[in-house]
Design a protein around this motif. Structure first.
Motif, PDB file in Angstrom:
ATOM      1  N   ASP A 309      -1.592  -9.173  -4.028  1.00 55.61           N
ATOM      2  CA  ASP A 309      -1.648  -9.475  -2.607  1.00 55.61           C
ATOM      3  C   ASP A 309      -2.596  -8.525  -1.883  1.00 55.61           C
ATOM      4  O   ASP A 309      -2.551  -7.312  -2.116  1.00 55.61           O
ATOM      5  CB  ASP A 309      -0.236  -9.366  -2.014  1.00 55.61           C
ATOM      6  CG  ASP A 309      -0.223  -9.594  -0.524  1.00 55.61           C
ATOM      7  OD1 ASP A 309      -0.215  -8.599   0.227  1.00 55.61           O
ATOM      8  OD2 ASP A 309      -0.238 -10.769  -0.125  1.00 55.61           O
ATOM      9  N   PRO A 310      -3.465  -9.027  -0.978  1.00 56.86           N
ATOM     10  CA  PRO A 310      -4.433  -8.160  -0.287  1.00 56.86           C
ATOM     11  C   PRO A 310      -3.802  -6.986   0.438  1.00 56.86           C
ATOM     12  O   PRO A 310      -4.357  -5.885   0.445  1.00 56.86           O
ATOM     13  CB  PRO A 310      -5.129  -9.119   0.683  1.00 56.86           C
ATOM     14  CG  PRO A 310      -5.022 -10.461   0.018  1.00 56.86           C
ATOM     15  CD  PRO A 310      -3.691 -10.460  -0.674  1.00 56.86           C
ATOM     16  N   ALA A 311      -2.654  -7.223   1.048  1.00 52.78           N
ATOM     17  CA  ALA A 311      -1.999  -6.123   1.758  1.00 52.78           C
ATOM     18  C   ALA A 311      -1.551  -5.040   0.773  1.00 52.78           C
ATOM     19  O   ALA A 311      -1.653  -3.838   1.054  1.00 52.78           O
ATOM     20  CB  ALA A 311      -0.807  -6.648   2.552  1.00 52.78           C
ATOM     21  N   HIS A 312      -1.044  -5.472  -0.383  1.00 53.07           N
ATOM     22  CA  HIS A 312      -0.641  -4.497  -1.402  1.00 53.07           C
ATOM     23  C   HIS A 312      -1.855  -3.747  -1.936  1.00 53.07           C
ATOM     24  O   HIS A 312      -1.798  -2.526  -2.144  1.00 53.07           O
ATOM     25  CB  HIS A 312       0.084  -5.199  -2.550  1.00 53.07           C
ATOM     26  CG  HIS A 312       0.343  -4.289  -3.722  1.00 53.07           C
ATOM     27  ND1 HIS A 312       1.398  -3.403  -3.750  1.00 53.07           N
ATOM     28  CD2 HIS A 312      -0.344  -4.109  -4.890  1.00 53.07           C
ATOM     29  CE1 HIS A 312       1.355  -2.719  -4.887  1.00 53.07           C
ATOM     30  NE2 HIS A 312       0.310  -3.128  -5.591  1.00 53.07           N
ATOM     31  N   VAL A 313      -2.949  -4.463  -2.170  1.00 57.81           N
ATOM     32  CA  VAL A 313      -4.163  -3.837  -2.688  1.00 57.81           C
ATOM     33  C   VAL A 313      -4.636  -2.746  -1.727  1.00 57.81           C
ATOM     34  O   VAL A 313      -4.938  -1.613  -2.140  1.00 57.81           O
ATOM     35  CB  VAL A 313      -5.270  -4.887  -2.896  1.00 57.81           C
ATOM     36  CG1 VAL A 313      -6.604  -4.208  -3.186  1.00 57.81           C
ATOM     37  CG2 VAL A 313      -4.898  -5.824  -4.042  1.00 57.81           C
ATOM     38  N   ARG A 314      -4.684  -3.066  -0.440  1.00 54.62           N
ATOM     39  CA  ARG A 314      -5.113  -2.070   0.553  1.00 54.62           C
ATOM     40  C   ARG A 314      -4.189  -0.851   0.532  1.00 54.62           C
ATOM     41  O   ARG A 314      -4.653   0.299   0.513  1.00 54.62           O
ATOM     42  CB  ARG A 314      -5.129  -2.696   1.944  1.00 54.62           C
ATOM     43  CG  ARG A 314      -5.454  -1.711   3.069  1.00 54.62           C
ATOM     44  CD  ARG A 314      -5.320  -2.385   4.427  1.00 54.62           C
ATOM     45  NE  ARG A 314      -6.410  -3.316   4.662  1.00 54.62           N
ATOM     46  CZ  ARG A 314      -7.535  -3.002   5.294  1.00 54.62           C
ATOM     47  NH1 ARG A 314      -7.708  -1.768   5.771  1.00 54.62           N
ATOM     48  NH2 ARG A 314      -8.462  -3.904   5.485  1.00 54.62           N
ATOM     49  N   GLY A 315      -2.894  -1.089   0.526  1.00 51.82           N
ATOM     50  CA  GLY A 315      -1.952   0.025   0.520  1.00 51.82           C
ATOM     51  C   GLY A 315      -2.046   0.867  -0.737  1.00 51.82           C
ATOM     52  O   GLY A 315      -1.945   2.101  -0.683  1.00 51.82           O
TER      53      GLY A 315
END
Length: 431
Positions: A309-315
Motif C-alpha cells: 500500500d502506498p501509505a505503508h510504503v511512505r511510512g
C-alpha cells in the motif's frame, strides 16, 4: 634575589627511565596488540541479507534496478527525499543516490544459510553451499560482485553446530578451489552466547587455513550479538569485550541482532526495535568493548519493508531513513538491510548525514592543515575524527574527491593519513 637555575640539570637518571619502561612494558604490549586502532580499510554502510539459494551474480544489478523502479513509482528520488524529510538536500542527493543504485547498489552482501534460509535436508543445503561458492566466484571473476560478500552459516549451539560447520566447509572449500579468496570475503557467526564459541571458530579458521593452503590469519569473521549472555555472563563479566581479545585478531565486526536480542529479553513483538532502550544499552556496551580495537560495529535492521500500500510504503521509508540517521549519529556507521526497496533510503539518509556535516568538517580540516582560520583551534584527536568523517563520506559516494579538494584543500590520500596515523607510519616504514 632568586638563585640562578641550571636549565640543563635533571634529577632522574637513565636507569630511572629504564625502570619505568620495564614497569610499563606489559601495558605497552597490551595497547599495541589488543588496541591497535582502526586499520584504515573501508567499512560498508550496510549489509544486505538474502537467502543463500536466491543469489546469482546479477543480483546486485537486479536489486539496484528494483530499488530505482520503486523510487520512480513514487515520483522520483527528489520526491522520496522530500517525503523522508530531506527536501532541503533533494537537489544534491537525488543524482548521487541515483548513480549509486546504478554503480554500486549493494556494498556488502550476505548469503544467508541461517534464519533467511531455514532448516532443510542436508543434501539440499550441501548443494546450495557449493552452488553459492561457485556463484560468488563467478561474480568476482566477472567484476559484478559487491565490494564485500560472504555467508552467514548456522550458529554453534548444539542443535545446529554440525550443520553450520558443514555448510562453512563446503562453501570455503569450493571457493578456495576456484582461485584466491575474494578480498572482501566476510564470514558471519550468528547467535553467539559464549566466548568458547568464538574460540571454536578461531580454531576452525586455523584448520581451514592449514588444509586449504591459505595464509595464516587470512580468515576473519563477524560476531552477531543477538543474546544477552554476551552482555552479562553468569559470573558477572562482559563476554562481548572478552571475546575480542580471545580471537587472535580474527573478529572483524560485531553486528547487533535486533529481533533475536529483543525476544531473549521478552520484549513484546510490537515493541521490538533498533531504538528500544534495551537495544541502546546493548549497543553502548558493544561500542565501549570495541573502542580502539579495530573491530567495527553494525546496527541491526527494521523488518518494516516499503512494499504494498502506498501509505505503508511512505511510512516504511520514513521509518527506515530515520533509523539509519539515528544509528549514524550514535557512531554506528553500518546497518542491516533486508529488501531492495530499503536501498534508496539507506543511501539518502547516509548521504544526507555526510553532506550536512561536510562543509564544517572541511573548513576545520583546512584550518588544521593550512592555518586558514584563526578562530578554530582543533586538537589532533579532533582532526582525526574530522578526517575519518570525510573519508567515510568519500568511500560511500556521499562526497566527491573534487568537493574535498575544493573545500579542504587536501587530497583524499592526505586525509586518510590524517585519519589513520598508524597506517601512515606503516606505509612509511614499508616504502
Amino acid at each position: 634575589m632568586a638563585a640562578s637555575v641550571d636549565r640543563s640539570s635533571a634529577t632522574l637518571r637513565e636507569d630511572d627511565f629504564a625502570d619505568i619502561d620495564a614497569r610499563l612494558a606489559g601495558t605497552d604490549a597490551l595497547l599495541a596488540t589488543a588496541y591497535p586502532g582502526d586499520d584504515g580499510s573501508r567499512q560498508p554502510v550496510h549489509t544486505l541479507y538474502v537467502p543463500a539459494d536466491r543469489f546469482t551474480p546479477d543480483l546486485p544489478a537486479r536489486f539496484g534496478a528494483e530499488a530505482a523502479a520503486a523510487v520512480d513509482a513514487f515520483g522520483g528520488m527528489a520526491a522520496l527525499a522530500d517525503a523522508v524529510g530531506l527536501g532541503h538536500l533533494a537537489g544534491e542527493l537525488a543524482p548521487l543516490v541515483d548513480a549509486k543504485l546504478q554503480r554500486e547498489p549493494i556494498e556488502d552482501l550476505r548469503l544467508d544459510f541461517e534464519d533467511g534460509y531455514g532448516a532443510r535436508p542436508d543434501d539440499e543445503e550441501d548443494a546450495d553451499a557449493i552452488l553459492a561458492a561457485e556463484r560468488v566466484a563467478d561474480a568476482v571473476a566477472a567484476g559484478v560482485a559487491p565490494p564485500f560478500i560472504g555467508i552467514r552459516f548456522k550458529c554453534f549451539e548444539a542443535p545446529t553446530r554440525r550443520r553450520g560447520i558443514r555448510t562453512l566447509d563446503r562453501f570455503l572449500t569450493t571457493l578456495a578451489a576456484a582461485g584466491p579468496l575474494p578480498d572482501g570475503l566476510v564470514l558471519t557467526l550468528p547467535k553467539v552466547t559464549t566466548v568458547a564459541q568464538v574460540e571454536a571458530m578461531v580454531e576452525l579458521c586455523e584448520r581451514f587455513e592449514e588444509r586449504l593452503g591459505l595464509a595464516p590469519g587470512r580468515l576473519r569473521f563477524e560476531v552477531q550479538m543477538e543474546t544477552p549472555q554476551l552482555i552479562v555472563a553468569a559470573d558477572g563479566s562482559i563476554p562481548v569485550a572478552t571475546l575480542l581479545h580471545r580471537a587472535n585478531g580474527r573478529v572483524s565486526a560485531l553486528h547487533y541482532g535486533t529481533y533475536d536480542y529483543s525476544a531473549s529479553l521478552q520484549i513484546a513483538a510490537a515493541h521490538q526495535s533498533m531504538e528500544h532502550p534495551a537495544a541502546d544499552y546493548a549497543k553502548q556496551v558493544m561500542q565501549v568493548a570495541v573502542a580502539e580495537t579495530g573491530v567495527r560495529l553494525s546496527d541491526g535492521s527494521t523488518n518494516v519493508i516499503p512494499v504494498g500500500d502506498p501509505a505503508h510504503v511512505r511510512g516504511a521509508w520514513q521509518l527506515h531513513a530515520r533509523l539509519v540517521r539515528r544509528s549514524l549519529e550514535r557512531g554506528y556507521y553500518q546497518g542491516w538491510d533486508l529488501h531492495a526497496a530499503q536501498l534508496p533510503t539507506r543511501y539518502l539518509a547516509t548521504y544526507a548525514f555526510y553532506r550536512e556535516g561536510f562543509a564544517a568538517a572541511a573548513r576545520r580540516l583546512d584550518n588544521y592543515l593550512h592555518g586558514s582560520d584563526a578562530t578554530i583551534m582543533d586538537e589532533p584527536a579532533t582532526a582525526r575524527a574530522l578526517a575519518r568523517f570525510v573519508v567515510r563520506g568519500l568511500e560511500c559516494g556521499a562526497i566527491t574527491e573534487v568537493e574535498v579538494r575544493d573545500a579542504a584543500a587536501a587530497a583524499p590520500a592526505e586525509l586518510i593519513r590524517l585519519a589513520h596515523p598508524k597506517l601512515a607510519v606503516s606505509e612509511e616504514e614499508t616504502s
